[in-house]
Enzyme design. Structure first.
Site, PDB file in Angstrom:
ATOM      1  CG  HIS A 140      -1.830   1.215   1.295  1.00  0.00           C
ATOM      2  ND1 HIS A 140      -2.925   1.303   2.108  1.00  0.00           N
ATOM      3  CD2 HIS A 140      -1.777   2.416   0.675  1.00  0.00           C
ATOM      4  CE1 HIS A 140      -3.519   2.485   1.971  1.00  0.00           C
ATOM      5  NE2 HIS A 140      -2.828   3.186   1.108  1.00  0.00           N
TER       6      HIS A 140
ATOM      7  CD  GLU B 140       0.202   5.364  -1.090  1.00  0.00           C
ATOM      8  OE1 GLU B 140       0.999   5.390  -0.142  1.00  0.00           O
ATOM      9  OE2 GLU B 140      -1.036   5.498  -0.941  1.00  0.00           O
TER      10      GLU B 140
ATOM     11  CG  HIS C 140       2.536   8.590   2.204  1.00  0.00           C
ATOM     12  ND1 HIS C 140       2.240   8.893   3.519  1.00  0.00           N
ATOM     13  CD2 HIS C 140       1.383   8.112   1.674  1.00  0.00           C
ATOM     14  CE1 HIS C 140       0.968   8.602   3.766  1.00  0.00           C
ATOM     15  NE2 HIS C 140       0.419   8.126   2.661  1.00  0.00           N
TER      16      HIS C 140
HETATM   17  P1  5GP Z   1      -6.969   5.455   7.206  1.00  0.00           P
HETATM   18  O1  5GP Z   1      -7.658   6.616   7.828  1.00  0.00           O
HETATM   19  O2  5GP Z   1      -7.756   4.744   6.181  1.00  0.00           O
HETATM   20  O3  5GP Z   1      -6.276   4.539   8.186  1.00  0.00           O
HETATM   21  O4  5GP Z   1      -5.742   6.094   6.421  1.00  0.00           O
HETATM   22  C1  5GP Z   1      -5.944   6.954   5.330  1.00  0.00           C
HETATM   23  C2  5GP Z   1      -4.611   7.400   4.827  1.00  0.00           C
HETATM   24  O5  5GP Z   1      -3.980   8.261   5.793  1.00  0.00           O
HETATM   25  C3  5GP Z   1      -3.569   6.292   4.627  1.00  0.00           C
HETATM   26  O6  5GP Z   1      -3.705   5.638   3.409  1.00  0.00           O
HETATM   27  C4  5GP Z   1      -2.301   7.060   4.702  1.00  0.00           C
HETATM   28  O7  5GP Z   1      -2.089   7.791   3.520  1.00  0.00           O
HETATM   29  C5  5GP Z   1      -2.591   8.015   5.813  1.00  0.00           C
HETATM   30  N1  5GP Z   1      -2.245   7.437   7.127  1.00  0.00           N
HETATM   31  C6  5GP Z   1      -3.108   6.853   8.008  1.00  0.00           C
HETATM   32  N2  5GP Z   1      -2.454   6.491   9.122  1.00  0.00           N
HETATM   33  C7  5GP Z   1      -1.167   6.864   8.947  1.00  0.00           C
HETATM   34  C8  5GP Z   1      -0.013   6.776   9.774  1.00  0.00           C
HETATM   35  O8  5GP Z   1      -0.033   6.291  10.906  1.00  0.00           O
HETATM   36  N3  5GP Z   1       1.133   7.252   9.246  1.00  0.00           N
HETATM   37  C9  5GP Z   1       1.208   7.807   8.019  1.00  0.00           C
HETATM   38  N4  5GP Z   1       2.401   8.255   7.606  1.00  0.00           N
HETATM   39  N5  5GP Z   1       0.140   7.927   7.232  1.00  0.00           N
HETATM   40  C10 5GP Z   1      -1.033   7.457   7.683  1.00  0.00           C
HETATM   41  P1  5GP Z   2      -3.760   6.588   1.321  1.00  0.00           P
HETATM   42  O1  5GP Z   2      -3.951   8.067   1.239  1.00  0.00           O
HETATM   43  O2  5GP Z   2      -4.809   5.957   2.136  1.00  0.00           O
HETATM   44  O3  5GP Z   2      -2.350   6.152   1.403  1.00  0.00           O
HETATM   45  O4  5GP Z   2      -4.112   5.997  -0.122  1.00  0.00           O
HETATM   46  C1  5GP Z   2      -5.378   5.627  -0.434  1.00  0.00           C
HETATM   47  C2  5GP Z   2      -5.716   6.259  -1.767  1.00  0.00           C
HETATM   48  O5  5GP Z   2      -5.166   5.476  -2.808  1.00  0.00           O
HETATM   49  C3  5GP Z   2      -7.196   6.327  -1.945  1.00  0.00           C
HETATM   50  O6  5GP Z   2      -7.513   7.510  -2.683  1.00  0.00           O
HETATM   51  C4  5GP Z   2      -7.476   5.112  -2.777  1.00  0.00           C
HETATM   52  O7  5GP Z   2      -8.602   5.270  -3.599  1.00  0.00           O
HETATM   53  C5  5GP Z   2      -6.213   5.008  -3.623  1.00  0.00           C
HETATM   54  N1  5GP Z   2      -5.941   3.623  -3.984  1.00  0.00           N
HETATM   55  C6  5GP Z   2      -5.765   3.188  -5.242  1.00  0.00           C
HETATM   56  N2  5GP Z   2      -5.556   1.870  -5.248  1.00  0.00           N
HETATM   57  C7  5GP Z   2      -5.590   1.452  -3.967  1.00  0.00           C
HETATM   58  C8  5GP Z   2      -5.430   0.186  -3.353  1.00  0.00           C
HETATM   59  O8  5GP Z   2      -5.212  -0.865  -3.974  1.00  0.00           O
HETATM   60  N3  5GP Z   2      -5.513   0.158  -1.999  1.00  0.00           N
HETATM   61  C9  5GP Z   2      -5.735   1.286  -1.261  1.00  0.00           C
HETATM   62  N4  5GP Z   2      -5.796   1.155   0.067  1.00  0.00           N
HETATM   63  N5  5GP Z   2      -5.905   2.494  -1.813  1.00  0.00           N
HETATM   64  C10 5GP Z   2      -5.829   2.574  -3.161  1.00  0.00           C
END
Ligand code: 5GP
Ligand code: 5GP
Length: 273
Positions: A62, A116, A120
């Site tokens: 991810h 990503e 990040h």
């Molecule tokens: P969710 O709220 O679904 O756990 O996370 C949404 C998104 O917030 C993640 O895909 C990631 O981009 C970011 N994120 C959530 N938790 C963390 C964390 O503990 N550390 C970092 N660096 N990013 C996070």
């Molecule tokens: P995060 O911000 O949580 O790191 O990344 C999640 C974002 O990446 C969301 O906008 C989600 O729609 C997109 N995304 C695309 N492909 C994937 C996948 O395979 N898994 C997840 N968790 N997010 C994906």
């Protein structure tokens, strides 16, 4: 002359110290997060296979996320350095295998990698440029095979339920460090194994003990759903959409038999509706 070279040396040392301090302050460690595709797909939301086809039944990347020791994290650190696919052209085929995107609509994965990197990757760009960042993630993935580790402990992705502690302990035994386990909920409301968080040093090279683990999202007993048996073409919504498309497409059932590829293209489009 002697005191001149001495002062240059001191200036160089101070400069080096400043670089070390500013680099070490930009983030403290990485979370390396892997997702189980079966759990991304079987929720009430839909998933879509990438244009390259259904991914392998294995954990996939991810992200590699810079983090602070207090649990907070930086994001979107440098809009002047957006994702550039040409810089990772040599990694593309490996990324398609290890870092596929399952979100809808179906994509060639680059939108996921773009997100990503922009969110990040730009926050660790002082240490890892774009190529080094994606390359580090691939190397980390290859250091451990989470599915084999779990399978060796008798934990199979067949829809069975396991205690959260047995999953944590199996991964800890195989990797050498305690993972964070992140759960989501399947369409029937069961808590299930969704993501595994491991911690990595600031160079993206070696696993470390996590300075802070993500907050608990799992119940004490969780499901490990199958992905090999998962078929997103069987989703009722997708089937209906596919049928509609099928009728609209002008293929006459009575006149001609549609080829298998015609049907799967239509079903794929139906999934994207
Ligand atoms: P969710 O709220 O679904 O756990 O996370 C949404 C998104 O917030 C993640 O895909 C990631 O981009 C970011 N994120 C959530 N938790 C963390 C964390 O503990 N550390 C970092 N660096 N990013 C996070
Ligand atoms: P995060 O911000 O949580 O790191 O990344 C999640 C974002 O990446 C969301 O906008 C989600 O729609 C997109 N995304 C695309 N492909 C994937 C996948 O395979 N898994 C997840 N968790 N997010 C994906």
């Amino acid at each position: 002359m002697k005191s001149f070279s001495g002062s240059v040396l001191i200036q160089l040392l101070v400069l080096q110290l400043l670089v070390v301090v500013s680099v070490s302050q930009s983030y403290d460690f990485f979370y390396f997060v892997q997702q189980w595709p079966g759990s991304y797909c079987d929720t009430i939301s839909e998933c879509c296979y990438p244009t390259t086809g259904k991914p392998a039944s294995n954990f996939s990347i991810h992200g590699l996320w810079p983090n602070y020791n207090d649990g907070t994290y930086p994001s979107y650190c440098d809009s002047s350095n957006p994702f550039d696919p040409t810089q990772i052209a040599d990694l593309e085929s490996s990324l398609q295998v290890s870092w596929p995107s399952l979100s809808c609509p179906s994509s060639d994965d680059t939108s996921f990698w773009t997100h990503e990197w922009d969110k990040h990757g730009t926050c660790s760009e002082t240490i890892l440029d774009e190529h080094a960042y994606f390359s580090a993630a691939l190397d980390l993935k290859n250091q451990n095979d989470l599915l084999s580790i779990l399978n060796s402990a008798g934990i199979l992705a067949d829809g069975s339920f396991y205690s959260l502690s047995s999953i944590t302990q199996a991964i800890e035994g195989g990797v050498g460090y305690t993972p964070g386990i992140d759960c989501n909920t399947d369409a029937s409301g069961n808590s299930q194994l969704y993501q595994v968080y491991l911690c990595v040093d600031i160079f993206g090279a070696d696993f470390i003990q996590c300075p802070v683990l993500p907050s608990d999202t799992c119940q004490s007993t969780i499901a490990f759903p199958s992905f090999s048996n998962y078929n997103n073409e069987k989703r009722p919504g997708s089937l209906l959409a596919s049928l509609l498309l099928y009728l609209l497409s002008g293929i006459q059932l009575a006149d001609s038999d549609p080829t298998e590829s015609q049907v799967s293209t239509l079903i794929e489009q139906g999934v994207m509706l």
